[in-house]
Design an enzyme around this catalytic site. Structure first.
Site, PDB file in Angstrom:
ATOM      1  N   TYR A 182      54.948  45.037  62.070  1.00  0.00           N
ATOM      2  CA  TYR A 182      54.223  44.932  60.803  1.00  0.00           C
ATOM      3  C   TYR A 182      54.112  43.476  60.355  1.00  0.00           C
ATOM      4  O   TYR A 182      53.038  43.031  59.928  1.00  0.00           O
ATOM      5  CB  TYR A 182      54.943  45.765  59.750  1.00  0.00           C
ATOM      6  CG  TYR A 182      54.218  45.856  58.429  1.00  0.00           C
ATOM      7  CD1 TYR A 182      53.041  46.584  58.302  1.00  0.00           C
ATOM      8  CD2 TYR A 182      54.733  45.231  57.298  1.00  0.00           C
ATOM      9  CE1 TYR A 182      52.386  46.678  57.084  1.00  0.00           C
ATOM     10  CE2 TYR A 182      54.075  45.320  56.071  1.00  0.00           C
ATOM     11  CZ  TYR A 182      52.907  46.046  55.968  1.00  0.00           C
ATOM     12  OH  TYR A 182      52.261  46.133  54.765  1.00  0.00           O
TER      13      TYR A 182
ATOM     14  N   ASP B 140      37.222  56.667  59.623  1.00  0.00           N
ATOM     15  CA  ASP B 140      38.394  56.068  60.267  1.00  0.00           C
ATOM     16  C   ASP B 140      37.985  54.663  60.692  1.00  0.00           C
ATOM     17  O   ASP B 140      37.250  54.486  61.669  1.00  0.00           O
ATOM     18  CB  ASP B 140      38.815  56.905  61.473  1.00  0.00           C
ATOM     19  CG  ASP B 140      39.976  56.293  62.240  1.00  0.00           C
ATOM     20  OD1 ASP B 140      40.451  55.201  61.843  1.00  0.00           O
ATOM     21  OD2 ASP B 140      40.406  56.897  63.242  1.00  0.00           O
TER      22      ASP B 140
ATOM     23  N   LYS C 245      50.573  41.378  59.852  1.00  0.00           N
ATOM     24  CA  LYS C 245      50.182  40.780  58.582  1.00  0.00           C
ATOM     25  C   LYS C 245      50.084  39.257  58.681  1.00  0.00           C
ATOM     26  O   LYS C 245      49.294  38.632  57.966  1.00  0.00           O
ATOM     27  CB  LYS C 245      51.160  41.205  57.493  1.00  0.00           C
ATOM     28  CG  LYS C 245      51.015  42.682  57.120  1.00  0.00           C
ATOM     29  CD  LYS C 245      49.581  43.025  56.746  1.00  0.00           C
ATOM     30  CE  LYS C 245      49.387  44.465  56.370  1.00  0.00           C
ATOM     31  NZ  LYS C 245      47.977  44.779  56.030  1.00  0.00           N
TER      32      LYS C 245
ATOM     33  N   ASN D 134      41.215  46.789  53.126  1.00  0.00           N
ATOM     34  CA  ASN D 134      42.491  47.209  52.554  1.00  0.00           C
ATOM     35  C   ASN D 134      43.355  47.996  53.536  1.00  0.00           C
ATOM     36  O   ASN D 134      44.578  48.021  53.409  1.00  0.00           O
ATOM     37  CB  ASN D 134      42.234  48.056  51.303  1.00  0.00           C
ATOM     38  CG  ASN D 134      43.503  48.675  50.758  1.00  0.00           C
ATOM     39  OD1 ASN D 134      44.423  47.980  50.350  1.00  0.00           O
ATOM     40  ND2 ASN D 134      43.560  50.001  50.779  1.00  0.00           N
TER      41      ASN D 134
END
Length: 608
Positions: free
Chosen positions: A158, A62, A162, A88
């Protein structure tokens, strides 16, 4: 080979872009360290990598946990000095700003930013020491805002996370340049991954104006391999003079959205060029318009009237191993093909169809997370007189579905429940037993994880107490019904001799019958991974220890009704608050590593 014998660490390697990157790097001769918290997926990808002749070290990990990442770095060092890191892992939870919880926000930042920070910090020292390194971080086109994200249920968390990847890369590029280490980002657009692909395609098939396929100049979804090719380029010597850059792999969607943003603010000749381009891209949704003027009017309405909500209400924001918990949205603005009851019966003769339909109705026939919420009204039944209302259990199950070989579909299930006053969402801090008059403190319910594997003719449960037995699956009245029953009679784990107040007797009993129903057309619709479905069941069980009923004759009797929910904000607000307050583990399951069984958990607390 472009990565000949170099050691590369790839996080979130079990699915989608992470998996594609692992396979692409293997083709180019890299030695791979794969990090993934889902061990089954991890070892599946590792086997594929070995099949390509590459050396691989799979490490369950994790990467949001500091100690896990420290162990990852330690294990990776056994292969030699790491020269490539691919960050990733990412993802998040969707929600409009007024509905988004602090936990949802923090979860998104943890997945996308904390994981990247921890892994980069862990592997930079060895890269600096050897004077060479390549770090590639996965960002997203959402960093600039995307129409399809903004319109479904909101994506501010989100998008923020990003955008943070871009800032991280730009700053570290300067910090690490003197040490021969480059760091860049790849920003995928709408990509046909196992988790996101079905939803992105569905938006287009439903004729939604703002679907990612319509808003992408190349007019299609990208593939995970196309993103992996970009990652490979930035990890190779071919990109030795590139650092601090974010490479868009979006099919041109980022350019169109940029034009829309600038053009709408400056309605000049540039706006006309944008509108002409948009008419060309949106042509499939404007087929009824007889001229370009009406098409332009339609586009102007789309860009000006941002209150329309024609985008489906659930789309996972995914990159790597995380996805927002959602189920497939029902089709909007598009009539599904009718299927008669007789046709349904005929199709169900095929085992593969039967298994896929069973999974689609019960949960999903693709890799995705499906939530089910229901209210269970619980009564006391003593064998005499009428049922006595006890309480209501607000229940949420989170089901992580995965297709398996051989027409099988597996759900890994976590459950929670909060006891409330009967037929209300008022959480019970204390409960007065109407049969005994005693006041007791309810023990809120957590259960799982356990797995249920669905096949053509039923299901097998592992780690659960009950073994479901399939009943008939049939369609009538435009609805497909999938039913099952289960019963149990086993030695009570709570001994009546040792715990006379809490044990219901030497044998613990449970009986249940459940029915799941979905529109027949959806159940057989191969463009859907998960059909809209209602859930209903009834059960009878031995007294729970927390009720302190002892061996008093009788059982609890429950009646439940619920549905799949496409997003958590579809759960009634008062019920959702109770679940957040009293069973927070269900919303952040990374620490939920061992099975939970509420009866044993309660007894382990030395009840009084």
């Amino acid at each position: 080979m472009r990565l000949n014998r170099r050691i590369a660490v790839i996080t979130g390697a079990g699915l989608g872009i992470g998996k594609a990157t692992a396979l692409r790097f293997a083709e180019e001769g890299a030695r791979l360290v794969l990090a993934e918290r889902d061990e089954a997926r991890l070892h599946e990808v590792a086997a594929l990598v070995r099949g390509l002749g590459a050396e691989v070290l799979p490490i369950p990990c994790d990467v949001t946990d500091e100690s896990n990442v420290a162990n990852l770095a330690q294990e990776a060092a056994t292969l030699g000095p790491v020269s490539i890191l691919v960050n990733n892992v990412g993802g998040g939870r969707s929600g409009r700003i007024t509905d988004l919880s602090v936990a949802d926000w923090d979860h998104t930042m943890t997945l996308s930013l904390r994981s990247m920070f921890l892994c980069t910090r862990a592997f930079v020292p060895v890269m600096r020491q050897q004077g060479h390194g390549r770090i590639v971080c996965l960002s997203s086109g959402a960093r600039n805002g995307t129409v399809w994200n903004a319109f479904h249920v909101g994506a501010s968390a989100y998008s923020t996370a990003k955008a943070g990847v871009t800032g991280f890369v730009r700053t570290l590029a300067i910090e690490l340049a003197d040490h021969g280490v480059t760091i860049n980002a790849v920003s995928p657009g709408p990509i046909d991954t196992e988790l996101a692909g079905p939803y992105l395609r569905r938006m287009h098939e439903d004729g939604l104006e703002y679907s990612p396929i319509r808003m992408t100049p190349l007019h299609r979804l990208g593939t995970p391999r196309e993103v992996a090719d970009a990652v490979l380029f930035l990890a190779s010597d071919e990109a030795s003079y590139i650092t601090g850059t974010t490479l868009d792999v979006t099919g041109g969607a980022d350019r169109l959205l940029s034009l829309l943003q600038s053009g709408c603010a400056n309605p000049t000749g540039e706006q006309a060029r944008i509108e002409s381009f948009a008419v060309m891209r949106l042509k499939p949704s404007c087929q009824q318009n007889k001229g370009s003027e009406s098409a332009v009017r339609g586009f102007r309405q789309m860009t000006a009237d941002l209150t329309r909500r024609s985008v489906m209400s659930a789309l996972p924001l995914v990159a790597g191993l995380a996805a927002a918990p959602v189920a497939a949205a029902s089709p909007r603005g598009k009539a599904l093909s009718a299927i008669t009851d007789a046709e349904a019966a005929e199709r169900l003769q095929d085992p593969a169809t039967r298994a896929r339909v069973r999974a689609r109705v019960a949960g999903s026939c693709e890799a995705e997370t499906v939530n089910i919420f229901y209210r269970l009204n619980v009564y006391g039944f003593t064998g005499e007189g009428n049922l006595v209302p006890f309480y209501t259990l607000n229940h949420l199950s989170v089901n992580e579905w995965t297709p398996l070989p051989g027409h099988r579909y597996q759900a890994r299930t976590f459950e929670c429940g909060v006891y409330c006053a009967f037929d209300t969402d008022d959480v019970l801090e204390e409960w007065k037993n109407p049969l005994t008059g005693e006041v007791r403190k309810p023990f809120q319910f957590l259960g799982g994880p356990f797995t249920v594997t669905h096949g053509p003719d039923g299901m097998v449960a592992m780690g659960a107490e009950l073994t479901p037995k399939p009943m008939r699956m049939e369609a009538y009245g435009g609805t497909l019904f999938v039913s099952a029953m289960a019963d149990m009679a086993r030695p009570n784990p709570v001994s009546p001799e040792k715990f006379p107040k809490f044990s219901s007797g030497p044998i613990a009993y449970w009986d249940t019958v459940s029915t799941i129903g979905a529109p027949t057309a959806q159940a057989f619709d191969e463009t859907l991974s998960s059909a809209d479905a209602f859930h209903h069941f009834q059960n009878m069980g031995s007294w729970h220890p927390w009720m302190a009923m002892g061996s008093r004759p009788g059982r609890t009797y429950g009646r439940a009704a619920g549905v799949k929910v496409r997003s958590l904000d579809q759960i009634p607000a008062s019920a959702l608050k109770g679940l957040h307050d009293h069973t927070p583990e269900i919303f952040d399951r990374k620490g939920w590593t061992s099975p939970r069984f509420d009866i044993l958990d309660y007894m382990a607390g030395n009840p009084a």
